[in-house]
Design a protein around this motif. Structure first.
Motif, PDB file in Angstrom:
ATOM      1  N   ARG A 107       0.869  -1.176   0.000  1.00  0.00           N
ATOM      2  CA  ARG A 107       0.000   0.000   0.000  1.00  0.00           C
ATOM      3  C   ARG A 107       0.901   1.219   0.000  1.00  0.00           C
ATOM      4  N   THR A 108       0.351   2.348  -0.345  1.00  0.00           N
ATOM      5  CA  THR A 108       1.149   3.550  -0.191  1.00  0.00           C
ATOM      6  C   THR A 108       0.410   4.458   0.787  1.00  0.00           C
ATOM      7  N   GLN A 109       1.159   5.408   1.299  1.00  0.00           N
ATOM      8  CA  GLN A 109       0.614   6.374   2.264  1.00  0.00           C
ATOM      9  C   GLN A 109      -0.611   7.081   1.715  1.00  0.00           C
ATOM     10  N   ALA A 110      -0.594   7.300   0.391  1.00  0.00           N
ATOM     11  CA  ALA A 110      -1.534   8.258  -0.190  1.00  0.00           C
ATOM     12  C   ALA A 110      -2.843   7.648  -0.656  1.00  0.00           C
TER      13      ALA A 110
ATOM     14  N   ARG B  34       0.332  15.229   2.941  1.00  0.00           N
ATOM     15  CA  ARG B  34       1.244  14.397   3.742  1.00  0.00           C
ATOM     16  C   ARG B  34       0.850  14.412   5.214  1.00  0.00           C
ATOM     17  N   ASP B 159       4.419   8.855  -1.865  1.00  0.00           N
ATOM     18  CA  ASP B 159       5.004   7.843  -0.979  1.00  0.00           C
ATOM     19  C   ASP B 159       6.514   8.056  -0.867  1.00  0.00           C
ATOM     20  N   ASP B 161       8.951   6.265   0.461  1.00  0.00           N
ATOM     21  CA  ASP B 161       9.801   5.108   0.136  1.00  0.00           C
ATOM     22  C   ASP B 161       9.906   4.920  -1.373  1.00  0.00           C
TER      23      ASP B 161
END
Lengths: 276, 299
Positions: A107-110, B34, B159, B161
């Motif tokens: 998954r990504t943060q966004a 963010r 992201d 990373d």
């Protein structure tokens, strides 16, 4: 894609260990006596193995076994407490040839919230080739982005908002993003988690094509033994240390029982009849 | 000519509002997405401490505020990077620490309470020509940073990373982002005041997220909305003779409420329509085949 001729990986697939004649910069990933600890507790211990070009390698292990840590070490996101991790011959933490590496996170943060980017914008990130002060005026690699979206089967979603996609669509978008850069190595974290059966089959079809037709080395972190047995060529089983590493057809009930700590029955396909 | 433009102080106020309205929300997109809105709050309190120091030492407040926010931004980022303190703990220490410094300095010197208040709540009508030049230079620097690092900022926002594995120097970019957040606050504090600066950075972005699609478009739309609410708020404040900073923020909040209601009405209407369409078997089959049923994807 990268080469017009399909990568001949048959000899390497047979053993997964034919790296003697390879130059260090040809070996996608090499763990050399790698240890990693959070605080003082080792998460992975004394890891020694290589992933050779053209392999479809699975990293298999139960929850908390250190498989994601191993993947993060390979990508330089974590620095080994001792030992070394080499990515195409360079220490992973100071690696610079990132255009050779694609990464597909689980998954990504966004993904949540109202992340406003369109699928095309995200896939286009894959075309990034380093800082350029006038990047905003540069022409975008439309053809390459389109090609990557087509390979991942998401061209019809190009103008959609990222946060409106299903989990499977988001994952295919991330695969497309990593394909734009035409990588030699593709690293994936639990790629089929949360995806339905149809989506999973679609995913594996894409992976077979990337690995067999385009010769891309694939490293897939997974806990799905069935999928690993069907799709991967080699397997590294980890439970803090490497319990087994070798061609996937040598992976037997004994190795899996050692991995999980309880008896595991394995139904092996006849190699002649698998689609490998 | 409307009488609002007859006064030079009012012209300066409008120019200042446009500069701030265009810059703060555009930069805010990267902070909001963010989930770093709190850094704007923290650095605005640091800026307040900077202003208090400047008033005590009789130096130019924006310069000291900028120096203070830059120092704090670098320290917070280093603490977070080296994992010496969790990110939110580092922010809390700086927020309360700088507020405490401001309170102590205010108690030392009684004389400058009114000036300090103008920084707390904004005093756009007293913006001088020097202030305006200073704001323009910072606004240009912030805009250049966003243009030059547009791809990197977008990637890190998506992201960190993934950005790192794409070759983006995430740590340096985060540092730049934090420092320029301080600069954005320094630019904006004369208009809406340090207490409301966060609102100008965040609210136009939320409106923009409701009405537009695409990251680049969101940045531009936020900027346009920022200019709109600043100028409209300032005009209302002039004619109604009320506090400009608060009026600008209330204008933005009104617009946000309208946008949210609009989106809700559209969604409700869309759902009703969808129910009718689903009865058409062929269409239902097609949407299933593509797996793109709008109402059932998670947003």
């Amino acid at each position: 894609m990268k080469s017009s001729e399909p990568f001949d990986t048959k000899s390497q697939k047979a053993t997964g260990h034919s790296n003697k004649q390879l130059r260090p910069d040809q070996i996608p990933v090499r763990f050399n006596e790698t240890w990693f600890s959070y605080n003082s507790e080792p998460v992975v211990r004394d890891i020694n193995f290589s992933i050779t070009p053209g392999e479809f390698a699975a990293i298999l292990g139960p929850n908390g076994s250190g498989k994601t840590t191993l993947m993060k070490l390979a990508l330089g996101l974590l620095i080994p407490t001792s030992g070394q991790v080499l990515l195409f011959g360079q220490p992973a933490e100071s690696f610079t040839d990132w255009h050779r590496v694609g990464y597909v996170p689980q998954r990504t943060q966004a993904m949540e919230f109202r992340f406003p980017a369109s699928v095309r914008e995200i896939v286009n990130f894959g075309a990034y080739s380093g800082f350029s002060p006038f990047a905003i005026f540069k022409r975008k690699n439309v053809a390459r982005v389109d090609e990557a979206m087509e390979m991942a089967g998401i061209q019809h979603l190009a103008e959609r908002r990222v946060s409106d996609l299903s989990v499977g669509q988001q994952q295919r978008m991330l695969i497309a993003r990593s394909l734009v850069r035409r990588p030699d190595l593709l690293v994936m974290d639990e790629p089929v988690a949360g995806i339905d059966a149809a989506g999973e089959e679609q995913f594996h079809t894409i992976m077979r094509r990337l690995n067999r037709d385009l010769g891309i080395t694939i490293v897939m972190v997974s806990h799905d033994i069935g999928a690993v047995m069907r799709e991967a060529t080699t397997c590294a089983c980890i439970n803090r240390d490497i319990v087994f590493h070798g061609p996937v057809h040598q992976l037997d009930a004994k190795a899996l029982s050692g991995l999980y700590g309880f008896p595991v029955d394995v139904l092996m396909h006849d190699p002649e009849h698998t689609h490998r | 000519m409307p009488d609002i433009f007859q006064y030079e102080f009012m012209n300066r106020a409008i120019i200042a509002s446009v500069l701030v309205g265009a810059t703060a929300p555009a930069f805010g997109v990267f902070l909001v997405l963010r989930r770093l809105s709190l850094i704007a709050d923290t650095l605005s309190h640091v800026a307040l401490a900077g202003v208090a120091i400047a008033l005590l030492t009789k130096t130019f407040a924006p310069v000291i505020a900028l120096a203070a926010t830059t120092g704090a931004a670098v320290s917070i980022e280093e603490l977070r990077m080296r994992r010496l303190l969790p990110g939110d703990a580092a922010l809390a220490v700086f927020l309360y620490g700088s507020l405490a410094i401001a309170v102590v300095l205010i108690s030392i010197a009684d004389g400058f309470n009114s000036t300090l208040f103008s920084y707390l709540f904004g005093s756009v009508l007293t913006v001088t020509q020097t202030d305006l030049w200073w704001m323009a230079v910072l606004a240009v620097i912030i805009t250049l940073f966003m243009l030059m690092f547009s791809s990197e900022l977008a990637q890190v926002t998506f992201d960190p990373d993934l950005a790192r594995i794409n070759g983006v120097r995430v740590h340096l970019l985060n540092l730049g982002l934090a420092i320029l957040t301080g600069a954005t606050i320094t630019v904006s504090m004369r208009v809406v005041g340090v207490l409301l600066v966060g609102a100008l950075i965040v609210i136009p972005v939320l409106i923009s997220l409701r009405i537009t699609k695409g990251l680049t478009r969101t940045v531009f739309t936020s900027s346009i909305i920022g200019v709109f609410v600043s100028v409209v708020g300032m005009t209302i404040a002039y004619y109604a003779d009320i506090a400009p900073g608060g009026t600008v923020v209330l204008t933005a909040i009104t617009l946000l409420v309208i946008a949210e209601f609009g989106a809700f009405a559209k969604r409700y209407g869309g759902r009703h329509e969808h129910q009718v369409i689903v009865e058409d078997h062929a269409h239902a089959h097609e949407s299933h085949a593509h797996g793109v049923d709008d109402e059932h994807t998670h947003r």
